[in-house]
Design a protein around this motif. Structure first.
Motif, PDB file in Angstrom:
ATOM      1  N   LYS B 136      35.593  57.372  47.102  1.00 55.44           N
ATOM      2  CA  LYS B 136      34.806  58.373  47.845  1.00 55.44           C
ATOM      3  C   LYS B 136      35.562  59.713  47.878  1.00 55.44           C
ATOM      4  N   HIS B 137      36.852  59.636  48.148  1.00 59.33           N
ATOM      5  CA  HIS B 137      37.674  60.833  48.225  1.00 59.33           C
ATOM      6  C   HIS B 137      37.714  61.562  46.871  1.00 59.33           C
ATOM      7  N   ALA B 138      37.801  60.771  45.804  1.00 57.62           N
ATOM      8  CA  ALA B 138      37.846  61.364  44.454  1.00 57.62           C
ATOM      9  C   ALA B 138      36.538  62.101  44.150  1.00 57.62           C
ATOM     10  N   ILE B 139      35.414  61.508  44.537  1.00 60.05           N
ATOM     11  CA  ILE B 139      34.114  62.167  44.318  1.00 60.05           C
ATOM     12  C   ILE B 139      34.017  63.429  45.178  1.00 60.05           C
ATOM     13  N   ASP B 140      34.430  63.296  46.438  1.00 61.29           N
ATOM     14  CA  ASP B 140      34.365  64.439  47.358  1.00 61.29           C
ATOM     15  C   ASP B 140      35.176  65.628  46.864  1.00 61.29           C
ATOM     16  N   LYS B 141      36.261  65.333  46.166  1.00 63.71           N
ATOM     17  CA  LYS B 141      37.153  66.408  45.711  1.00 63.71           C
ATOM     18  C   LYS B 141      36.616  67.178  44.504  1.00 63.71           C
ATOM     19  N   LEU B 142      35.608  66.599  43.844  1.00 68.41           N
ATOM     20  CA  LEU B 142      35.068  67.275  42.654  1.00 68.41           C
ATOM     21  C   LEU B 142      34.418  68.596  43.056  1.00 68.41           C
ATOM     22  N   GLU B 144      31.536  71.305  43.413  1.00 70.39           N
ATOM     23  CA  GLU B 144      30.158  70.963  43.805  1.00 70.39           C
ATOM     24  C   GLU B 144      29.224  70.648  42.638  1.00 70.39           C
ATOM     25  N   LYS B 145      29.266  71.476  41.605  1.00 69.08           N
ATOM     26  CA  LYS B 145      28.337  71.268  40.482  1.00 69.08           C
ATOM     27  C   LYS B 145      28.698  70.001  39.698  1.00 69.08           C
ATOM     28  N   GLN B 146      30.005  69.772  39.541  1.00 67.84           N
ATOM     29  CA  GLN B 146      30.441  68.542  38.859  1.00 67.84           C
ATOM     30  C   GLN B 146      30.029  67.330  39.681  1.00 67.84           C
ATOM     31  N   ARG B 147      30.175  67.451  40.999  1.00 70.48           N
ATOM     32  CA  ARG B 147      29.804  66.330  41.871  1.00 70.48           C
ATOM     33  C   ARG B 147      28.309  66.025  41.749  1.00 70.48           C
ATOM     34  N   ALA B 148      27.499  67.086  41.763  1.00 66.23           N
ATOM     35  CA  ALA B 148      26.051  66.894  41.622  1.00 66.23           C
ATOM     36  C   ALA B 148      25.736  66.214  40.292  1.00 66.23           C
ATOM     37  N   ALA B 149      26.401  66.657  39.235  1.00 66.53           N
ATOM     38  CA  ALA B 149      26.155  66.074  37.905  1.00 66.53           C
ATOM     39  C   ALA B 149      26.499  64.591  37.889  1.00 66.53           C
ATOM     40  N   VAL B 150      27.649  64.243  38.458  1.00 61.77           N
ATOM     41  CA  VAL B 150      28.081  62.832  38.475  1.00 61.77           C
ATOM     42  C   VAL B 150      27.104  61.986  39.299  1.00 61.77           C
ATOM     43  N   LEU B 151      26.700  62.498  40.448  1.00 60.14           N
ATOM     44  CA  LEU B 151      25.799  61.735  41.324  1.00 60.14           C
ATOM     45  C   LEU B 151      24.441  61.517  40.669  1.00 60.14           C
ATOM     46  N   LEU B 185      38.222  62.434  37.699  1.00 63.32           N
ATOM     47  CA  LEU B 185      38.118  61.130  38.368  1.00 63.32           C
ATOM     48  C   LEU B 185      39.132  60.141  37.773  1.00 63.32           C
ATOM     49  N   ARG B 186      39.292  60.219  36.460  1.00 61.24           N
ATOM     50  CA  ARG B 186      40.230  59.321  35.759  1.00 61.24           C
ATOM     51  C   ARG B 186      41.650  59.537  36.289  1.00 61.24           C
TER      52      ARG B 186
END
Lengths: 166, 196
Positions: B136-142, B144-151, B185-186
């Protein structure tokens, strides 16, 4: 295929979303590139980790809140919907509109506006000459002005004369 | 046979309120989850999800099925989330500076370190919770646009073309964006990745 080009194909490859030819191209690259093979495996691991994150459920009141907000939305009607309850009123308004447009576009209306100038034409006066009435020479010899009392000469007139002389 | 999203939306346009209820039922959970992962606050996520549905409802009269319904829906959601994040950025910075370094969960939905006394295997439970917290922390740290893309890619399983339209970028740019996100994330999840 180069390693840099692999970057854009790596995730689609992990997802299994590549087309046949692209898939074979990536597989051929991976067969000869240990670094990209490791990265693909790590991307797979990351993808698997993301699956572990639990999903949350919307609260029980969520639907009710959305429905309440939808119910509070004003009913959206088009401008013409004003006439919907009375088709006769709509018909009468349309007729009135058409009549207004027709009357407004009649050529006779143009003549009415120029009635004054037509009257001048009958008297042999060219309307284009009208501005000449503002000419001082004509005003000076304008007969009706002779009946008016002569202005009293004062100090001001001297000043004016002086100015005119200059 | 279940009606398609587009058909449901066309029915809503025709005045069928029941079809809107079906769309709400179909997409409330994906939307709330997506928005929750974006804004990291459950209450705010639900408010934004409500706003998405209201905007869909308001736009019903002008709806034209020119794209997939999900593209339109998540585009509204993404824009709302990004605007909300932008508006509250200053506030979140203050909170993060003032917040005590304890549990990772910000609103109690996923209490990572709240160990139940009666849990049969506390150690195992801790390991699992720590693992989830790290992800969760790793996703939160992305970003914003990268996070949206991953989600959108991982949890909504939208295709690349759809996600590109939602994020207003080219498909090629999206693939680069996702690659960078997975790279981050890796690295962030390296301890878990190494364990396999």
């Amino acid at each position: 295929m180069s390693c840099s080009r692999m970057e854009k194909q790596m995730l689609p490859f992990v997802d299994g979303r590549l087309k046949g030819s692209e898939q074979r191209e990536v597989e051929a690259h991976l067969a000869g590139c240990a670094a990209c093979r490791v990265r693909v495996n790590e991307f797979r691991a990351v993808s698997g980790l993301l699956d572990e994150l639990p999903q949350i459920e919307p609260s029980g009141a969520f639907d009710a809140r959305v429905r309440a907000r939808v119910a509070a939305e004003p009913v959206k009607e088009s401008w013409w919907a004003v006439f919907a309850p009375s088709p006769r009123a709509a018909f009468a308004a349309s007729l009135l509109l058409l009549a207004t447009i027709w009357i407004g576009s009649r050529p006779g209306n143009v003549n009415t506006n120029n009635a004054g100038s037509n009257g001048l034409a009958a008297q042999g006066i060219d309307p284009n000459d009208l501005p000449v009435l503002e000419n001082y020479d004509i005003l000076a010899n304008f007969e009706p002005l002779e009946d008016l009392p002569q202005p009293v000469q004062g100090d001001d007139s001297d000043e004016i004369d002086g100015n005119q002389a200059m | 046979m279940a009606r398609s999203d587009v058909q449901l939306m066309l029915d809503v346009k025709a005045g069928d309120e029941q079809s809107f209820a079906l769309l709400l039922q179909r997409y409330r959970s994906p939307l709330v989850n997506f928005l929750y992962r974006m804004v990291r606050n459950r209450e705010q996520a639900e408010d934004l999800a409500q706003e998405v549905f209201i905007r869909v409802y308001r736009a019903r009269a002008d709806y034209v099925p020119s794209a997939k319904f999900t593209t339109w829906l998540f585009r509204i959601a993404t824009n709302l989330a990004l605007n909300s994040l932008r508006d509250t950025r200053h506030q979140r910075m203050e909170i993060s500076l003032d917040a005590p370094v304890t549990a990772d969960a910000e609103d109690g939905d996923e209490r990572t370190l709240d160990v139940a006394d009666k849990h049969p295997d506390i150690e195992q439970h801790l390991v699992e919770e720590t693992r989830k917290a790290m992800i969760k922390h790793a996703i939160d740290k992305l970003p914003e646009k990268q996070r949206a893309a991953v989600l959108l890619h991982k949890y909504q399983e939208l295709d690349y073309g759809e996600i590109a339209k939602i994020l207003s970028c080219s498909e090629s740019a999206l693939k680069s964006l996702l690659f960078r996100a997975y790279e981050t994330l890796r690295v962030e999840l390296a301890p878990l990745v190494a364990k396999g």
